[in-house]
Motif scaffolding. Structure first.
Motif, short mmCIF file in Angstrom:
data_model
loop_
_atom_site.label_atom_id
_atom_site.label_comp_id
_atom_site.label_asym_id
_atom_site.label_seq_id
_atom_site.Cartn_x
_atom_site.Cartn_y
_atom_site.Cartn_z
N GLU A 63 0.83 -1.21 0.00
CA GLU A 63 0.00 0.00 0.00
C GLU A 63 0.86 1.26 0.00
OE1 GLU A 63 -2.46 -0.58 3.40
OE2 GLU A 63 -3.82 -1.97 2.39
N ILE A 64 1.97 1.23 0.74
CA ILE A 64 2.90 2.38 0.76
C ILE A 64 3.51 2.57 -0.62
CG2 ILE A 64 5.11 3.20 1.67
CD1 ILE A 64 4.34 1.88 4.34
N ALA A 65 3.91 1.46 -1.25
CA ALA A 65 4.50 1.54 -2.59
C ALA A 65 3.51 2.13 -3.59
CB ALA A 65 4.95 0.15 -3.05
N LYS A 66 2.28 1.70 -3.50
CA LYS A 66 1.24 2.20 -4.41
C LYS A 66 0.97 3.68 -4.16
CE LYS A 66 -3.52 1.28 -5.91
NZ LYS A 66 -4.73 0.43 -5.71
N ALA A 67 0.88 4.08 -2.89
CA ALA A 67 0.59 5.47 -2.56
C ALA A 67 1.70 6.41 -3.01
CB ALA A 67 0.38 5.61 -1.04
N ASN A 68 2.94 5.89 -3.04
CA ASN A 68 4.08 6.71 -3.45
C ASN A 68 4.47 6.46 -4.92
OD1 ASN A 68 5.38 8.16 -0.88
ND2 ASN A 68 4.52 6.21 -0.23
N PHE A 108 6.42 9.47 9.29
CA PHE A 108 5.49 8.37 9.54
C PHE A 108 4.86 7.92 8.22
CE2 PHE A 108 1.04 7.13 10.12
CZ PHE A 108 1.16 6.07 10.99
N TYR A 109 4.80 6.60 8.02
CA TYR A 109 4.19 6.06 6.80
C TYR A 109 2.91 5.28 7.07
CZ TYR A 109 7.99 7.43 3.71
OH TYR A 109 8.89 8.17 2.97
N ILE A 154 5.49 1.71 10.75
CA ILE A 154 6.43 1.89 9.63
C ILE A 154 6.80 3.36 9.52
CG2 ILE A 154 6.83 1.57 7.16
CD1 ILE A 154 4.82 -0.68 7.16
N LEU A 155 8.10 3.60 9.62
CA LEU A 155 8.64 4.95 9.62
C LEU A 155 9.76 5.08 8.59
CD1 LEU A 155 9.08 5.25 13.50
CD2 LEU A 155 7.20 6.24 12.18
N GLU A 156 10.16 6.30 8.37
CA GLU A 156 11.35 6.57 7.57
C GLU A 156 12.57 5.95 8.24
OE1 GLU A 156 13.81 10.62 6.26
OE2 GLU A 156 12.21 10.70 7.78
N ASP A 157 13.45 5.36 7.44
CA ASP A 157 14.69 4.80 7.96
C ASP A 157 15.73 5.92 8.03
OD1 ASP A 157 16.94 3.42 8.63
OD2 ASP A 157 16.96 2.11 6.87
N MET A 158 15.95 6.44 9.21
CA MET A 158 16.86 7.57 9.40
C MET A 158 18.31 7.21 9.14
SD MET A 158 14.86 10.11 10.11
CE MET A 158 15.79 11.42 10.93
#
Length: 389
Positions: free
Chosen positions: A15-20, A112-113, A125-129
């Motif tokens: 879903e994250i891949a699709k949204a982005n 935040f994702y 699921i967050l950004e990988d800092m």
């Protein structure tokens, strides 16, 4: 990690891949070890790749605690952290925007994702800092002044924003049940009492009687609750503000850029809770000898500056006399929290509690390491020297 948890994570990543708009993407998941610094989550680095797009780097936390430990108190693992990213952070960002705070002085957090709040399958699921050059602090080392000063500056921003929120919307601040801690005081107190047994065992003989008397007095329910509650200036504290829960990167000028993470333990308390926690769980005797007073003063200076950037008057909101009063009241907390937190922070990876679904509260008791014995005895000596023990 069980199959149904993998299915939950894969669906969220799709879903994250699709949204982005990561079309025809490849998703790679790599499990990572916390090195003994995390006991509540399984951790994963994720890379989402697609033609013509920069890789999307994510950090996934999956709840590791099962029914056995949750039977003591039913809770959603990332409930508070989810609240922070979905609601509270937006409130803080609006406050910064309204007061035209410059980018260099704004609170920085991972992006935040997504999250999942299904019981026992919670996911965040967050950004990988780390993809931006940030790294975790070595928990076996003591903080130095450069690192401490930037960490305190970050803490002051966090506290100032919560104060601004309490003034902007006092009703929401006062009545927000997500940030009440009273329901878990008894559990925390039981864990603390268990850890104190190890503290007494490793305390040098000449100080055992003093530490036994101190711990007995400080773990009375009302006394312990007093350390957790607001005193004069209520703030939303991080609740676990130690170097292990901070990420840093070193800049070209030799200074540190520090970002706090792991907002799972936010609650309404007093400013000195986080300050004492940070100093006594992150420093050695040499640092405290040279920088304890400077660190405390630096916090108050940075908090005043952060409040002024939010167009608030520090002398009205948190005058010096209130700061000193709370500091005096909370000084014993530095030693008390060390008896609980330092065994976990200083444990060797091979001796750390194993993260499994069958872990229970007693499994969180880490065996005292040689570093813990050194650190806790040094803190005890400091408290004797200060006349507090």
């Amino acid at each position: 990690m069980c199959d149904d948890s993998i299915e939950v994570i894969n669906k969220m990543l799709d879903e994250i891949a699709k949204a982005n708009r990561y079309d025809e993407c490849q998703i790679k998941i790599k499990s990572v070890s916390s090195g003994g610094a995390n006991y509540t989550s399984y951790l994963h680095h994720v890379t989402i790749s697609a033609p013509g797009k920069d890789d999307l780097k994510l950090f996934v936390k999956l709840a590791a605690l099962g029914e056995k430990i949750r039977s003591a108190a039913s809770f959603i693992i990332f409930e508070i952290e989810d609240f922070f990213y979905k609601k509270l952070l937006k409130t803080y960002e609006a406050i910064e925007e309204r007061n035209m705070v410059s980018s260099e002085h704004r609170l920085v957090t991972p992006k935040f994702y997504a999250s999942n709040d299904k019981y026992c399958k919670e996911v965040l699921i967050l950004e990988d800092m780390t993809s931006k050059g940030y790294q975790a602090f070595n928990r076996f080392e003591s903080i130095d002044w450069k690192y401490a000063s930037k960490s305190i500056q970050n803490l002051a921003k966090l506290h100032a924003l919560s104060i601004a929120w309490s003034i902007d919307d006092p009703k929401d601040f006062e009545n927000n049940k997500s940030l009440e801690f009273n329901a878990y005081i008894s559990i925390r107190l039981d864990l603390l009492k268990n850890s104190i047994k190890n503290t007494i065992e490793v305390t040098r003989p000449e100080n055992k009687e003093k530490i036994e008397k101190f711990c007995k007095e400080m773990t009375e329910y009302d006394v312990f609750r007093g350390f957790l509650n607001p005193i004069r200036r209520p703030v939303i504290v991080h609740g676990d503000y130690r170097p292990s829960n901070l990420l840093h990167r070193k800049l070209d000028n030799g200074e540190y850029d520090v970002v706090s993470v792991d907002y799972q333990t936010l609650f309404k308390s007093n400013p000195m809770f986080d300050l004492m926690y940070f100093i006594f769980t992150g420093s050695d005797k040499n640092f405290r000898k040279n920088y304890f007073k400077r660190t405390v003063e630096h916090y108050y200076k940075e908090l005043r500056a952060a409040l002024e950037r939010l167009n608030l008057a520090p002398d009205d909101i948190y005058p010096r006399e209130d700061f000193e009063y709370e500091l005096e009241k909370m000084m014993p907390f530095g030693l008390l929290i060390s008896t609980f937190a330092l065994p976990i922070i200083t444990v060797q990876e091979e001796d750390a509690p194993k993260v499994t679904k069958d872990i229970d509260l007693n499994d969180f008791m880490a065996l005292p390491s040689s570093l813990y014995k050194e650190r806790i005895n040094d803190i005890i000596d400091d408290y004797i020297d200060m006349g507090l023990l």
